[in-house]
Design a protein around this motif. Structure first.
Motif, PDB file in Angstrom:
ATOM      1  N   GLY A 138       0.806  -1.219   0.000  1.00 46.91           N
ATOM      2  CA  GLY A 138       0.000   0.000   0.000  1.00 46.91           C
ATOM      3  C   GLY A 138       0.835   1.262   0.000  1.00 46.91           C
ATOM      4  N   ASN A 139       0.130   2.384  -0.021  1.00 50.70           N
ATOM      5  CA  ASN A 139       0.777   3.688  -0.027  1.00 50.70           C
ATOM      6  C   ASN A 139       0.964   4.204   1.378  1.00 50.70           C
ATOM      7  OD1 ASN A 139       1.010   3.923  -2.818  1.00 50.70           O
ATOM      8  ND2 ASN A 139      -1.046   4.754  -3.016  1.00 50.70           N
ATOM      9  N   ALA A 140       1.897   5.136   1.505  1.00 48.31           N
ATOM     10  CA  ALA A 140       2.180   5.773   2.791  1.00 48.31           C
ATOM     11  C   ALA A 140       2.515   7.232   2.539  1.00 48.31           C
ATOM     12  CB  ALA A 140       3.348   5.081   3.489  1.00 48.31           C
ATOM     13  N   ILE A 141       2.446   7.998   3.589  1.00 51.33           N
ATOM     14  CA  ILE A 141       2.886   9.382   3.548  1.00 51.33           C
ATOM     15  C   ILE A 141       3.927   9.548   4.644  1.00 51.33           C
ATOM     16  CG2 ILE A 141       0.970  10.127   5.001  1.00 51.33           C
ATOM     17  CD1 ILE A 141       1.060  12.806   3.559  1.00 51.33           C
ATOM     18  N   GLN A 142       5.061  10.128   4.274  1.00 53.64           N
ATOM     19  CA  GLN A 142       6.118  10.412   5.246  1.00 53.64           C
ATOM     20  C   GLN A 142       6.190  11.922   5.411  1.00 53.64           C
ATOM     21  OE1 GLN A 142      10.495   9.897   4.436  1.00 53.64           O
ATOM     22  NE2 GLN A 142      10.176   8.232   5.914  1.00 53.64           N
ATOM     23  N   ILE A 143       6.015  12.384   6.634  1.00 49.28           N
ATOM     24  CA  ILE A 143       6.030  13.807   6.933  1.00 49.28           C
ATOM     25  C   ILE A 143       7.324  14.098   7.686  1.00 49.28           C
ATOM     26  CG2 ILE A 143       4.831  15.673   8.124  1.00 49.28           C
ATOM     27  CD1 ILE A 143       2.295  13.823   7.941  1.00 49.28           C
ATOM     28  N   LYS A 144       8.127  15.010   7.136  1.00 44.66           N
ATOM     29  CA  LYS A 144       9.405  15.372   7.758  1.00 44.66           C
ATOM     30  C   LYS A 144       9.351  16.830   8.197  1.00 44.66           C
ATOM     31  CE  LYS A 144      12.289  12.231   5.098  1.00 44.66           C
ATOM     32  NZ  LYS A 144      13.540  12.111   4.351  1.00 44.66           N
ATOM     33  N   TRP A 145       9.957  17.105   9.350  1.00 40.81           N
ATOM     34  CA  TRP A 145       9.993  18.467   9.854  1.00 40.81           C
ATOM     35  C   TRP A 145      11.371  18.753  10.440  1.00 40.81           C
ATOM     36  CZ3 TRP A 145       7.311  14.476  12.010  1.00 40.81           C
ATOM     37  CH2 TRP A 145       7.701  14.054  13.277  1.00 40.81           C
ATOM     38  N   ASP A 146      11.637  20.021  10.627  1.00 38.99           N
ATOM     39  CA  ASP A 146      12.860  20.482  11.290  1.00 38.99           C
ATOM     40  C   ASP A 146      14.115  19.895  10.652  1.00 38.99           C
ATOM     41  OD1 ASP A 146      14.295  21.964  13.041  1.00 38.99           O
ATOM     42  OD2 ASP A 146      13.908  20.720  14.788  1.00 38.99           O
ATOM     43  N   LYS A 147      14.329  20.214   9.375  1.00 36.65           N
ATOM     44  CA  LYS A 147      15.462  19.642   8.645  1.00 36.65           C
ATOM     45  C   LYS A 147      16.814  20.109   9.183  1.00 36.65           C
ATOM     46  CE  LYS A 147      15.016  23.046   4.980  1.00 36.65           C
ATOM     47  NZ  LYS A 147      14.597  23.244   3.619  1.00 36.65           N
ATOM     48  N   LEU A 148      16.830  21.152  10.022  1.00 36.35           N
ATOM     49  CA  LEU A 148      18.089  21.624  10.597  1.00 36.35           C
ATOM     50  C   LEU A 148      18.499  20.823  11.831  1.00 36.35           C
ATOM     51  CD1 LEU A 148      17.629  25.476  10.247  1.00 36.35           C
ATOM     52  CD2 LEU A 148      18.826  23.901   8.725  1.00 36.35           C
ATOM     53  N   ARG A 149      17.626  19.959  12.309  1.00 39.43           N
ATOM     54  CA  ARG A 149      17.936  19.138  13.474  1.00 39.43           C
ATOM     55  C   ARG A 149      19.005  18.111  13.110  1.00 39.43           C
ATOM     56  NH1 ARG A 149      13.544  15.300  16.408  1.00 39.43           N
ATOM     57  NH2 ARG A 149      12.492  17.266  16.731  1.00 39.43           N
ATOM     58  N   GLU A 150      19.869  17.817  14.063  1.00 40.34           N
ATOM     59  CA  GLU A 150      20.895  16.799  13.840  1.00 40.34           C
ATOM     60  C   GLU A 150      20.242  15.433  13.670  1.00 40.34           C
ATOM     61  OE1 GLU A 150      24.122  16.717  16.605  1.00 40.34           O
ATOM     62  OE2 GLU A 150      24.199  18.885  16.751  1.00 40.34           O
ATOM     63  N   PRO A 151      20.855  14.556  12.862  1.00 43.10           N
ATOM     64  CA  PRO A 151      20.289  13.211  12.707  1.00 43.10           C
ATOM     65  C   PRO A 151      20.284  12.472  14.049  1.00 43.10           C
ATOM     66  CG  PRO A 151      22.264  13.497  11.334  1.00 43.10           C
ATOM     67  CD  PRO A 151      22.052  14.769  12.082  1.00 43.10           C
ATOM     68  N   PRO A 152      19.395  11.517  14.209  1.00 42.21           N
ATOM     69  CA  PRO A 152      19.326  10.787  15.481  1.00 42.21           C
ATOM     70  C   PRO A 152      20.600   9.987  15.731  1.00 42.21           C
ATOM     71  CG  PRO A 152      17.926   9.751  13.854  1.00 42.21           C
ATOM     72  CD  PRO A 152      18.437  11.012  13.245  1.00 42.21           C
ATOM     73  N   SER A 153      20.899   9.799  16.990  1.00 41.04           N
ATOM     74  CA  SER A 153      22.068   9.001  17.359  1.00 41.04           C
ATOM     75  C   SER A 153      21.819   7.540  17.011  1.00 41.04           C
ATOM     76  CB  SER A 153      22.339   9.132  18.860  1.00 41.04           C
ATOM     77  OG  SER A 153      21.299   8.526  19.591  1.00 41.04           O
ATOM     78  N   LEU A 154      22.888   6.765  16.969  1.00 41.55           N
ATOM     79  CA  LEU A 154      22.770   5.341  16.662  1.00 41.55           C
ATOM     80  C   LEU A 154      21.891   4.639  17.706  1.00 41.55           C
ATOM     81  CD1 LEU A 154      23.666   3.111  14.747  1.00 41.55           C
ATOM     82  CD2 LEU A 154      25.609   2.702  16.240  1.00 41.55           C
ATOM     83  N   LEU A 155      22.036   5.044  18.958  1.00 44.15           N
ATOM     84  CA  LEU A 155      21.221   4.460  20.022  1.00 44.15           C
ATOM     85  C   LEU A 155      19.734   4.751  19.786  1.00 44.15           C
ATOM     86  CD1 LEU A 155      21.224   2.906  22.677  1.00 44.15           C
ATOM     87  CD2 LEU A 155      21.437   5.089  23.850  1.00 44.15           C
ATOM     88  N   SER A 156      19.412   5.984  19.394  1.00 43.15           N
ATOM     89  CA  SER A 156      18.016   6.328  19.108  1.00 43.15           C
ATOM     90  C   SER A 156      17.504   5.561  17.904  1.00 43.15           C
ATOM     91  CB  SER A 156      17.867   7.821  18.834  1.00 43.15           C
ATOM     92  OG  SER A 156      17.865   8.545  20.019  1.00 43.15           O
ATOM     93  N   TRP A 157      18.329   5.453  16.872  1.00 46.74           N
ATOM     94  CA  TRP A 157      17.899   4.777  15.650  1.00 46.74           C
ATOM     95  C   TRP A 157      17.579   3.307  15.896  1.00 46.74           C
ATOM     96  CZ3 TRP A 157      15.817   6.117  11.388  1.00 46.74           C
ATOM     97  CH2 TRP A 157      15.753   5.212  10.334  1.00 46.74           C
ATOM     98  N   TRP A 158      18.349   2.657  16.778  1.00 46.92           N
ATOM     99  CA  TRP A 158      18.134   1.246  17.049  1.00 46.92           C
ATOM    100  C   TRP A 158      17.125   0.990  18.158  1.00 46.92           C
ATOM    101  CZ3 TRP A 158      19.030  -2.563  13.930  1.00 46.92           C
ATOM    102  CH2 TRP A 158      19.936  -2.361  12.903  1.00 46.92           C
ATOM    103  N   ASN A 159      16.549   2.031  18.707  1.00 47.42           N
ATOM    104  CA  ASN A 159      15.513   1.896  19.719  1.00 47.42           C
ATOM    105  C   ASN A 159      14.150   1.901  19.018  1.00 47.42           C
ATOM    106  OD1 ASN A 159      13.668   2.150  21.763  1.00 47.42           O
ATOM    107  ND2 ASN A 159      14.538   4.015  22.629  1.00 47.42           N
TER     108      ASN A 159
END
Length: 184
Positions: free
Chosen positions: A71-92
């Motif tokens: 199926g289809n999805a919509i991805q909404i992104k905000w605050d592009k100036l924010r630093e990317p998430p840490s590896l710990l956050s990404w794997w949580n």
């Protein structure tokens, strides 16, 4: 103006959660719904003038992913100036540090016309794009290039293993079966 939709959030780990989405004049409110207690668990607010990217398209998974959803999805992104998430956050799998959200159509099949309209993902995307563009014109953020970039391409879900997701989908823990396969 305020509109309401009943959708599902698809996390970066592939798990689904029921959400009630309120599109207001200045904010997008995501209300996470707890189907066990029949109430909200928490509300997340995104100012409309912070939203800078909207991606619309089919879900895309890695080739070896165990659990793929169609199926289809919509991805909404905000605050592009924010630093990317840490590896710990990404794997949580329960992190809320990500500056995007994936929304999909609710898998329930409501029979009432009003509920069917509230579950339409395409209608939500059209209204969201219109309201975000208006919010950028009314209330631009200082020091930033304001505007909305709307892309039509696959929405990438990065999970390959996703055992929690696989289990939840197979037994439909995230949705209430006693209420005729519809969670609300």
């Amino acid at each position: 103006m305020r509109r309401t939709w009943i959708l599902a959030q698809l996390s970066h780990w592939g798990t689904e959660r029921e959400v009630i989405v309120f599109l207001c004049d200045r904010s997008l409110l995501i209300c996470y719904y707890d189907v066990v207690e029949l109430g909200r668990s928490h509300v997340f607010r995104i100012p409309l003038n912070y939203i800078d990217n909207v991606i619309w398209g089919p879900l895309s998974y890695p080739k070896l992913a165990l659990n793929k959803r169609e199926g289809n999805a919509i991805q909404i992104k905000w605050d592009k100036l924010r630093e990317p998430p840490s590896l710990l956050s990404w794997w949580n799998p329960w992190t809320e540090d990500l500056s995007y959200i994936n929304l999909i159509q609710h898998p329930g099949n409501p029979t009432e016309k009003k509920l069917q309209d509230m579950c339409q993902l395409e209608n939500f995307m059209e209204q969201l794009v219109e309201m975000v563009k208006s919010a950028h014109e009314r209330n631009p953020l200082p020091g930033r290039a304001n505007g909305l970039l709307v892309l039509q391409r696959p929405v990438v879900i990065d999970t390959s293993l996703g055992l929690v997701s696989l289990f939840n989908h197979k037994v439909q823990l995230g949705y209430a079966k006693p209420r005729w396969r519809f969670g609300f």
